[in-house]
Design an enzyme around this catalytic site. Structure first.
Site, short mmCIF file in Angstrom:
data_model
loop_
_atom_site.label_atom_id
_atom_site.label_comp_id
_atom_site.label_asym_id
_atom_site.label_seq_id
_atom_site.Cartn_x
_atom_site.Cartn_y
_atom_site.Cartn_z
N LYS A 295 51.77 54.33 37.09
CA LYS A 295 50.84 53.67 36.16
C LYS A 295 50.80 54.42 34.82
O LYS A 295 50.91 53.82 33.75
CB LYS A 295 49.44 53.66 36.80
CG LYS A 295 48.46 52.75 36.12
CD LYS A 295 47.11 52.78 36.82
CE LYS A 295 46.90 51.64 37.78
NZ LYS A 295 45.55 51.55 38.32
N PHE B 64 29.21 46.96 33.36
CA PHE B 64 28.93 45.55 33.67
C PHE B 64 30.03 44.61 33.19
O PHE B 64 29.85 43.40 33.21
CB PHE B 64 27.59 45.14 33.05
CG PHE B 64 26.42 45.92 33.60
CD1 PHE B 64 25.85 45.58 34.81
CD2 PHE B 64 25.91 47.02 32.91
CE1 PHE B 64 24.78 46.31 35.34
CE2 PHE B 64 24.85 47.75 33.42
CZ PHE B 64 24.29 47.40 34.64
N GLU C 241 36.16 41.15 34.48
CA GLU C 241 37.60 40.99 34.25
C GLU C 241 37.82 39.66 33.54
O GLU C 241 37.14 38.68 33.81
CB GLU C 241 38.35 41.01 35.58
CG GLU C 241 38.39 42.40 36.17
CD GLU C 241 38.96 42.43 37.58
OE1 GLU C 241 39.67 41.51 37.96
OE2 GLU C 241 38.67 43.41 38.29
N LEU D 266 25.95 29.23 37.94
CA LEU D 266 25.32 28.14 38.68
C LEU D 266 26.29 26.97 38.77
O LEU D 266 25.89 25.82 38.69
CB LEU D 266 24.03 27.73 37.94
CG LEU D 266 22.90 27.16 38.79
CD1 LEU D 266 22.46 28.15 39.85
CD2 LEU D 266 21.70 26.80 37.91
N CYS E 185 34.45 42.97 42.96
CA CYS E 185 33.08 43.49 42.91
C CYS E 185 32.10 42.79 43.86
O CYS E 185 31.55 43.44 44.74
CB CYS E 185 32.55 43.44 41.48
SG CYS E 185 33.44 44.56 40.39
N LYS F 28 39.52 34.42 39.74
CA LYS F 28 39.00 33.68 38.59
C LYS F 28 40.06 33.70 37.49
O LYS F 28 41.09 34.37 37.63
CB LYS F 28 37.68 34.25 38.09
CG LYS F 28 37.79 35.63 37.49
CD LYS F 28 36.48 35.95 36.81
CE LYS F 28 36.48 37.33 36.24
NZ LYS F 28 35.30 37.66 35.50
N1 LIG Z 1 36.95 45.66 38.09
C1 LIG Z 1 35.80 45.30 37.57
O1 LIG Z 1 35.66 44.21 37.02
C2 LIG Z 1 34.62 46.23 37.62
C3 LIG Z 1 33.50 45.97 36.82
C4 LIG Z 1 32.42 46.85 36.86
C5 LIG Z 1 32.45 47.94 37.71
N2 LIG Z 1 33.54 48.15 38.50
C6 LIG Z 1 33.54 49.32 39.37
O2 LIG Z 1 34.32 50.35 38.74
C7 LIG Z 1 35.04 51.10 39.72
C8 LIG Z 1 36.52 51.04 39.44
O3 LIG Z 1 36.94 49.69 39.56
P1 LIG Z 1 38.38 49.22 39.05
O4 LIG Z 1 38.42 47.76 39.27
O5 LIG Z 1 38.64 49.78 37.69
O6 LIG Z 1 39.29 49.97 40.12
P2 LIG Z 1 40.88 50.15 40.13
O7 LIG Z 1 41.26 50.21 41.54
O8 LIG Z 1 41.49 49.11 39.24
O9 LIG Z 1 41.12 51.57 39.43
C9 LIG Z 1 40.78 52.79 40.01
C10 LIG Z 1 41.82 53.81 39.57
O10 LIG Z 1 41.38 55.11 39.99
C11 LIG Z 1 42.55 55.87 40.29
N3 LIG Z 1 42.16 57.05 41.08
C12 LIG Z 1 41.61 57.10 42.32
N4 LIG Z 1 41.39 58.38 42.68
C13 LIG Z 1 41.81 59.16 41.65
C14 LIG Z 1 41.85 60.57 41.42
N5 LIG Z 1 41.40 61.46 42.31
N6 LIG Z 1 42.35 61.00 40.25
C15 LIG Z 1 42.81 60.15 39.32
N7 LIG Z 1 42.79 58.81 39.48
C16 LIG Z 1 42.31 58.33 40.63
C17 LIG Z 1 43.43 54.88 41.01
O11 LIG Z 1 44.80 55.28 41.02
C18 LIG Z 1 43.20 53.61 40.18
O12 LIG Z 1 44.16 53.49 39.14
C19 LIG Z 1 34.63 50.51 41.07
O13 LIG Z 1 33.54 51.24 41.58
C20 LIG Z 1 34.19 49.11 40.73
O14 LIG Z 1 33.26 48.59 41.63
C21 LIG Z 1 34.62 47.34 38.46
#
Ligand SMILES: NC(=O)c1ccc[n+]([C@@H]2O[C@H](COP(=O)([O-])OP(=O)(O)OC[C@H]3O[C@@H](n4cnc5c(N)ncnc54)[C@H](O)[C@@H]3O)[C@@H](O)[C@H]2O)c1
Length: 432
Positions: free
Chosen positions: A35, A152, A155, A253, A263, A324
């Site tokens: 990545k 908040f 995507e 809605l 999420c 979505k």
């Molecule tokens: N995706 C969303 O729309 C969204 C929105 C709000 C909140 N969140 C929250 O944010 C958090 C992350 O979500 P995401 O969708 O970005 O996840 P994701 O899986 O897309 O990304 C997480 C990243 O963390 C990296 N990672 C894990 N352990 C690591 C470490 N020790 N060192 C370095 N990198 C490490 C992974 O390789 C991965 O690239 C979650 O808790 C999620 O619930 C997500």
């Protein structure tokens, strides 16, 4: 300010690039070598509108850096954002916090001067207390402050949501950290975002409560759609009539398939499970989870009815497979339940998605990907509009589908039933 985002996924990459665009020096760290390698070459590993341009701009002006070296990145930064995943545990419904706690252990090895450590990941209430405990086993509490700052963004709208949020929630009782973070977020607050300073635990809960509430709204209207289908009422009329009440609001809605994505499914389960730990039964949320888990079975039943019970060897086309529009994210998409069930019943699936072929369906017998909408729908007996991409909103079905007896099942109620009737197309929608 000097920031480090640990985890360069949807949240870490988007918030990192947006912070750098606001003038901060940001290092986005990830342990995924592939990545980080892609990002350094200007290849964006996820699909998110406008993200590539912003990454390239800030990478070129060197405010944005990518690294796999966690220790070095932490040493160089004043504010550390934890943005790693918090998926559902393999055995159970609670959040798997192993990525969070691993990172906390890494961070404590690299603190030599005061750092603010922020959980941007969605974490159950009291996780901040745990992180503080882990770090303070090796580091004086004077040298760090653990803050909750839930994210908040959605995507597909991530850049806009990050830049123009309704609110910025900062969970800390530490005045110094609050002052620094108010300054960091001041460009967003000056554009109208409300700055909400709460306790750390309250901030953690605000995020889960918000997602659980939105999931409840979707599930509520989905269940009403089931009723509408039996009483010759159009669910769209109900959504409009209800949504115009300002106390209710029309967003989230709209009836459709089961909610999915990275999420809502995991966060509803996590909040219910963590409440159980505190001996509190969140029964509304539990029934939302249950209803949503049954939704795909209900829709499958409707598909069998539409096909008069004859699914074997039917060509079924899915338009859109992500949960979505405007994202390539397949996590918990409802078609991950629906497509395998239809295959088991002998259907032949062909799909088109604007974000391309999906690894998860490669090598599955009787599932194939088409490179265009027209080639995807060409031989269909049934077309299922699964995801609400704009690309699917004005298709000339009559012109491109060869089987003149084809049917459409529109899970997003994009088209008008009346217009379809005029064209003599057998059209089925949700909640009508
Ligand atoms: N995706 C969303 O729309 C969204 C929105 C709000 C909140 N969140 C929250 O944010 C958090 C992350 O979500 P995401 O969708 O970005 O996840 P994701 O899986 O897309 O990304 C997480 C990243 O963390 C990296 N990672 C894990 N352990 C690591 C470490 N020790 N060192 C370095 N990198 C490490 C992974 O390789 C991965 O690239 C979650 O808790 C999620 O619930 C997500």
């Amino acid at each position: 300010m000097k920031l480090c985002m640990i985890g360069t996924g949807y949240v870490g990459l988007v918030s990192g690039v947006c912070f750098s665009d606001l003038g901060n020096d940001v290092i986005c760290v990830d342990w995924d070598l592939k990545k980080v390698g892609y990002l350094k070459k200007g290849i964006i590993p996820i699909y998110e509108p406008c993200l590539a341009e912003l990454v390239l701009k800030n990478y070129k002006n060197t405010r944005l850096k990518f690294s796999t070296d966690l220790k070095d990145s932490i040493l160089k930064s004043d504010i550390i954002f934890i943005c790693v995943g918090t998926p559902t545990k393999k055995n159970g419904n609670g959040a798997d916090l192993s990525q969070i706690f691993n990172v906390a252990k890494e961070i404590r090895r690299s603190i030599s001067k005061f750092k603010i450590i922020i959980t941007k990941s969605t974490v159950p209430v009291t996780t901040g207390d745990e992180i503080e405990k882990i770090i303070s086993r090796k580091v004086s509490k004077k040298l760090f402050s653990v803050v909750s700052n839930p994210e908040f963004l959605r995507e597909g709208e991530a850049i806009r949501d990050f830049t123009y949020p309704d609110r910025v929630v900062i969970g800390t009782n530490d005045k110094k950290s609050n002052k620094i973070l108010k300054n960091l977020y001041s460009p967003l607050v000056s554009k109208g975002a409300k700055y909400v300073n709460t306790s750390r635990r309250a901030a953690e809960l605000i995020k889960y409560a918000s997602n659980a509430f939105l999931a409840t709204k979707i599930t509520f209207i989905n269940e009403l759609a089931n009723l509408c289908e039996k009483i010759d009422v159009n669910i769209e009329d109900i959504s409009i009539g209800m949504g115009l009440d300002k106390r209710i609001g029309g967003r989230f809605l709209r009836a459709g398939p089961a909610y999915g994505g990275s999420c809502f499914p995991k966060d509803t389960k996590a909040i219910a499970t963590s409440a159980d730990k505190f001996k509190t039964n969140l029964s509304v949320i539990k029934s939302v989870i249950n209803s949503n888990e049954n939704r795909s079975s209900l829709l499958l039943k409707r598909i069998f009815e539409i096909l008069n019970g004859k699914v074997k060897n039917k060509n079924i086309c899915f338009l859109g497979v992500t949960f979505k529009a405007n994202t390539d994210d397949m996590r918990d998409s409802s078609c991950l339940t629906m497509i395998p069930s239809l295959i088991n019943k002998g259907a032949v699936i062909n799909y088109f998605d604007p974000t391309g072929e999906k690894n998860i369906f490669k090598n599955i017998k009787n599932v194939s990907f088409s490179k265009s909408i027209n080639s995807a729908i060409k031989d269909s007996d049934l077309i299922i509009i699964h995801t609400e991409w704009n690309d699917f909103k004005s298709i000339n079905f009559k012109k491109f589908v060869q089987n003149k007896k084809f049917k459409i099942f529109d899970l997003r109620n994009i088209y008008s039933s009346a217009k379809m009737k005029e064209q003599k197309i057998k059209y089925f929608a949700i909640g009508c």
